[in-house]
Write an enzyme that holds these catalytic residues in place. Structure first.
Site, PDB file in Angstrom:
ATOM      1  N   SER A   1       0.836  -1.198   0.000  1.00 60.48           N
ATOM      2  CA  SER A   1       0.000   0.000   0.000  1.00 60.48           C
ATOM      3  C   SER A   1       0.869   1.246   0.000  1.00 60.48           C
ATOM      4  O   SER A   1       1.984   1.245   0.521  1.00 60.48           O
ATOM      5  CB  SER A   1      -0.887   0.014   1.248  1.00 60.48           C
ATOM      6  OG  SER A   1      -1.555   1.255   1.406  1.00 60.48           O
TER       7      SER A   1
ATOM      8  N   TYR B   1      -1.002  -0.437   9.940  1.00 68.19           N
ATOM      9  CA  TYR B   1      -1.243  -0.855   8.555  1.00 68.19           C
ATOM     10  C   TYR B   1      -0.022  -0.560   7.681  1.00 68.19           C
ATOM     11  O   TYR B   1       0.433  -1.407   6.900  1.00 68.19           O
ATOM     12  CB  TYR B   1      -2.470  -0.120   8.034  1.00 68.19           C
ATOM     13  CG  TYR B   1      -2.913  -0.461   6.633  1.00 68.19           C
ATOM     14  CD1 TYR B   1      -3.625  -1.631   6.374  1.00 68.19           C
ATOM     15  CD2 TYR B   1      -2.667   0.416   5.583  1.00 68.19           C
ATOM     16  CE1 TYR B   1      -4.062  -1.918   5.093  1.00 68.19           C
ATOM     17  CE2 TYR B   1      -3.111   0.134   4.303  1.00 68.19           C
ATOM     18  CZ  TYR B   1      -3.806  -1.030   4.057  1.00 68.19           C
ATOM     19  OH  TYR B   1      -4.238  -1.307   2.780  1.00 68.19           O
TER      20      TYR B   1
ATOM     21  N   LYS C   1       2.350  -3.233   5.735  1.00 71.71           N
ATOM     22  CA  LYS C   1       2.410  -3.182   4.275  1.00 71.71           C
ATOM     23  C   LYS C   1       3.838  -2.981   3.759  1.00 71.71           C
ATOM     24  O   LYS C   1       4.203  -3.512   2.702  1.00 71.71           O
ATOM     25  CB  LYS C   1       1.490  -2.060   3.761  1.00 71.71           C
ATOM     26  CG  LYS C   1       0.011  -2.375   3.888  1.00 71.71           C
ATOM     27  CD  LYS C   1      -0.357  -3.678   3.207  1.00 71.71           C
ATOM     28  CE  LYS C   1      -1.851  -3.870   3.048  1.00 71.71           C
ATOM     29  NZ  LYS C   1      -2.190  -5.170   2.433  1.00 71.71           N
TER      30      LYS C   1
END
Length: 301
Positions: free
Chosen positions: A152, A165, A169
């Site tokens: 991401s 997150y 990622k």
């Protein structure tokens, strides 16, 4: 060149909706037998049901394709191994793994509970590790495999409220880099996909033209990354029909030793940061080689 997957078997995790569903449908439409894996939980990872995965299987079968549903959590290594064993018993091979399963537990780092940090890392990073480990020896024995990690821009470049997150990622990029090196001799190609799409994962975002960000516009990039002619160690960004490549690069830098080395680094930071002649290293050892070359020049070795 037409990209087809006839006779190949693909596992797509998190395929009960959003990006994963589009990936599964696209692979099946081009001939792949598809394992639709989805825990069927909420966006935060709570709950679970096979209904979502079964619905996607029904779509594939209605279109004339072949698929099987699986509701294992990617955080459960034993359940993942059971899934892989069932796939091998039914179809006898696994050619493609798309690590797409994920959850969100967004908060600023100051307000984030460590449990939420761990869970997001467990699903995104360890989930991909469990699935990849379960298929790795199969792909090595076949001398063929294609694996995609879903990274991401939040990991590559950062995003407020997504420390957990983003960390997970970016860790997937590091995993991809090493597995691509280790898998090369067995034609296992490993890449990363950084999507921008309107799914339930992005439904709270403000200021984006969500109608232009259909997840189906990302899947063409995924299909290339898992094709026979796929690259390896690529980070492909995709969204709204646009495709870009991201790189982890290394500048040529500068040299500083002696008692005032910290001050030299500060004074020369612009030179150290100069991107002229930067490289994309073949492996981590490239950093040491650049540094040793500067040292040899300084010491006239």
């Amino acid at each position: 060149m037409t990209i087809r997957f006839d006779g190949q078997v693909a596992i797509v995790t998190g395929a009960g909706g959003g990006l994963g569903r589009e990936h599964a449908l696209a692979l099946a439409a081009r001939g792949a037998k598809v394992v639709v894996n989805d825990l069927g939980g909420a966006r935060d990872g709570s709950g679970g049901s096979a209904t979502a995965a079964e619905a996607v299987v029904a779509e594939i079968e209605a279109a004339g394709g072949e698929a099987m549903a699986n509701a294992a959590s990617v955080t459960d290594a034993a359940a993942v191994e059971t899934m892989v064993a069932e796939v091998m018993a039914r179809w006898g091979r696994i050619d493609i793994l798309v690590n797409n399963a994920g959850i969100l537990r967004d908060k600023s780092f100051a307000k984030m509970e460590l449990a939420d940090f761990r869970l997001v890392v467990d699903v995104h990073l360890m989930g991909a590790v469990h699935c990849t480990k379960a298929v790795w020896e199969i792909m090595r024995a076949q001398n063929y495999g294609r694996i995609v990690m879903t990274t991401s821009s939040s990991g590559l470049f950062g995003n407020f409220g997504q420390a957990n997150y983003g960390a997970a990622k970016m860790a997937l990029v590091g995993l991809m880099q090493t597995l691509a090196i280790e898998g090369a001799k067995n034609d296992i190609r490993v890449n990363a996909l950084a999507p921008t799409a309107h799914t339930r994962m992005t439904e709270d975002l403000q200021g984006l033209p969500l109608e232009a960000l259909g997840p189906e516009l990302v899947s063409p990039g995924l299909l290339y990354l898992v094709s026979r002619d796929a690259p390896t160690r690529a980070i492909l960004a995709a969204g709204a029909g646009g495709f870009e490549r991201a790189y982890v690069t290394l500048t040529q830098g500068d040299f500083a030793v002696g008692p005032d080395a910290p001050e030299q680094v500060a004074a020369r930071f612009d030179a150290i940061s100069d991107r002229e002649n930067e490289i994309v290293p073949d492996m981590g050892a490239a950093q040491g080689m650049i540094e040793l070359t500067k040292a040899q020049k300084h010491h006239k070795l």
